[in-house]
Design an enzyme around this catalytic site. Sequence first.
Site, short mmCIF file in Angstrom:
data_model
loop_
_atom_site.label_atom_id
_atom_site.label_comp_id
_atom_site.label_asym_id
_atom_site.label_seq_id
_atom_site.Cartn_x
_atom_site.Cartn_y
_atom_site.Cartn_z
N ASP A 116 -16.17 15.69 2.39
CA ASP A 116 -14.85 15.17 2.01
C ASP A 116 -14.83 14.87 0.50
O ASP A 116 -15.86 14.93 -0.17
CB ASP A 116 -14.52 13.90 2.81
CG ASP A 116 -15.51 12.77 2.55
OD1 ASP A 116 -16.70 13.05 2.36
OD2 ASP A 116 -15.09 11.59 2.53
N ASP A 477 -24.08 24.99 13.75
CA ASP A 477 -23.81 25.35 12.35
C ASP A 477 -22.37 25.85 12.25
O ASP A 477 -22.10 27.04 12.19
CB ASP A 477 -24.80 26.44 11.90
CG ASP A 477 -24.62 26.79 10.42
OD1 ASP A 477 -23.96 26.01 9.69
OD2 ASP A 477 -25.12 27.86 10.01
O1 9MR Z 1 -23.35 8.84 7.24
C1 9MR Z 1 -22.34 8.15 7.95
C2 9MR Z 1 -22.82 7.89 9.36
O2 9MR Z 1 -23.93 7.03 9.34
C3 9MR Z 1 -21.69 7.31 10.19
O3 9MR Z 1 -22.13 7.21 11.53
C4 9MR Z 1 -20.46 8.22 10.09
C5 9MR Z 1 -19.28 7.71 10.90
O4 9MR Z 1 -18.80 6.53 10.38
O5 9MR Z 1 -20.08 8.35 8.74
C6 9MR Z 1 -21.05 8.96 7.95
O6 9MR Z 1 -20.60 9.01 6.64
C7 9MR Z 1 -19.53 9.89 6.36
C8 9MR Z 1 -18.49 9.07 5.62
O7 9MR Z 1 -17.94 8.12 6.47
C9 9MR Z 1 -17.41 9.93 4.98
N1 9MR Z 1 -17.97 10.98 4.19
C10 9MR Z 1 -18.89 11.83 4.92
C11 9MR Z 1 -20.05 11.00 5.44
C12 9MR Z 1 -21.09 11.88 6.13
O8 9MR Z 1 -20.64 12.40 7.33
#
Ligand code: 9MR
Length: 559
Positions: A116, A477
Amino acid sequence: MDFDGASGDTVHRIDFSAYVTPGKGYTLEADDHKSDPFEIGKTLYSTLKLDALRYFYLNRSGIPLEEPYAGEWVRPAGHVSDRQVSCYVGVDSAGQSWPACDYKLNASGGWYDAGDYGKYVVNGGIAVWTLLNAYERNPSAFADATLNIPESGNGVPDILDEARWEMEFLLAMQVPEGQALAGMAHHKLHGVKWDAMPVLPPAESDTRFLFPPSTAATLNLAATAAQCARIWKNVDADFAARCLTAAEKAWQAANAHPDMLAAEFPDLGGGAYGDSKVSDEFYWAAVELYLTTGNLDYQKFYTKSENNLSAQAMFWADTASLGTISLAVVGQDTAAQASLVKAADDVMAIMYAESNGYLSPLSSNNYQWGSNADALNRAIMLALAYDFTSEARYLDAATEVMNYVLGRNAVNFSFVSGYGTQSLEHPHHRFWGNQPENGFPPPPLGALSGGPNGNPTDPAAIDAGLVGKPPAKSYVDDIGSFSTNEVAINWNAPLAWVAAYLDDANRPILSDEQSPATDNPIQSIQPQAKRGFLWFAILGGVIVSGLLVAVNIWRRRQA
Ligand code: 9MR
């Protein structure tokens, strides 16, 4: 033959590490199983280190990615409008309403978090720290003009230039003087809607906002800015002084507002990065400030912390071990070192358990969102244990974690793009859509997928039938699978750390100067290796359908 609990496979491991003749297109056969072709060579970690570090340049915000640096990944500057960004006005999930603020911040730059286009201080914090820690552990491994970035050739190690790109963003997220929350850091900056997929980052956006300050973000700023202050002291004294001022202000602000926990804005276009426990961030920041300033108040604070010497494998919400690692590496604190060695022993107990056929550093319940980064953060513990004890079993184990990530795993797949016969091609990333005909390039080399997630939540993972699969096999993937196949700054940072470490640990043996190449490298190499061990590289992931597992092996021979 081992049963592998996390995948349900029964696994044979074949150790062919005695075979060290470099070459391409090798295959291994056992019964009627034939492996994918693989390569034996010397350069795996030296190239992986650089590719993993280039991930960060290729995700810069606010600057055009240009030739001669960007190659296929050239694109215009994204979100230049973050130069003037204002606060989001609205109500959070805790029911608190956030009014407009009477300032705008220049928060352009930094790295995009992941697939994102959001920018999040907590995640930027651990990513920056990890790169800077790799540098602090061994500055000589990181030179200028190695990463082909715009700053290459400026006399400063490229890894510092790259980390500074994000550090400047973290500094910019601090609430200015004169405001009620001066010194606190805004938790994050993102849009009100998730962007479509794939899509270029737009130059302008009037729907991106600063989200409310939080204690966690503020302490991430305090910790990394303190680390910055000591590292840049002899590189750029003005920048170091700016970092120190920001760090101390952030520390004071966090102490004045110790429980501003980031709530969610669930219907908007950004991740929450909520963290209900911040004592670990307090501990980490106090350690970094102590190491930089020598001020005993900080020492008093961290020694009293419930997190003191904690060495649980880190992730963005649990940063205690970042403090312990800095204490051990920078402060040479023997109690911190012992605690990390104990953590490494715990990782080894998981890896070499009978029910762990693939030697994964994760137990079944550890396969969560971003499990590959968890694995690599555990490898950091193992690598540091080798630093502190010189016991080769720790280096072997750190190498095994890399083997797991690069292909010796239950999905027979290298989670790092461009490394391995079957490797990551369709990450959840808005620019690396892998549709070159539409202007979206494939992932560059050296990007790490989040990896198997025992609780997959995205539609692509559900469509792929992952729900109910054994955790180590819950992976696809697919560009849509954000819960198993995203890439992220806090995941590529430990990949870079471990690749740099292994490159460094093996370099004395692999360099042609010390080991003149002959037809039989085993006999030709003189036993003068660092710490008394010889290492040979055998590369390539050789896996046959979960029954037969042969490995990417680094072979240790006693000198
Ligand atoms: O790395 C994050 C993970 O530990 C959480 O479980 C997840 C859901 O909240 O979010 C991950 O972080 C994401 C972030 O919220 C938005 N940018 C992408 C991140 C990686 O997926």
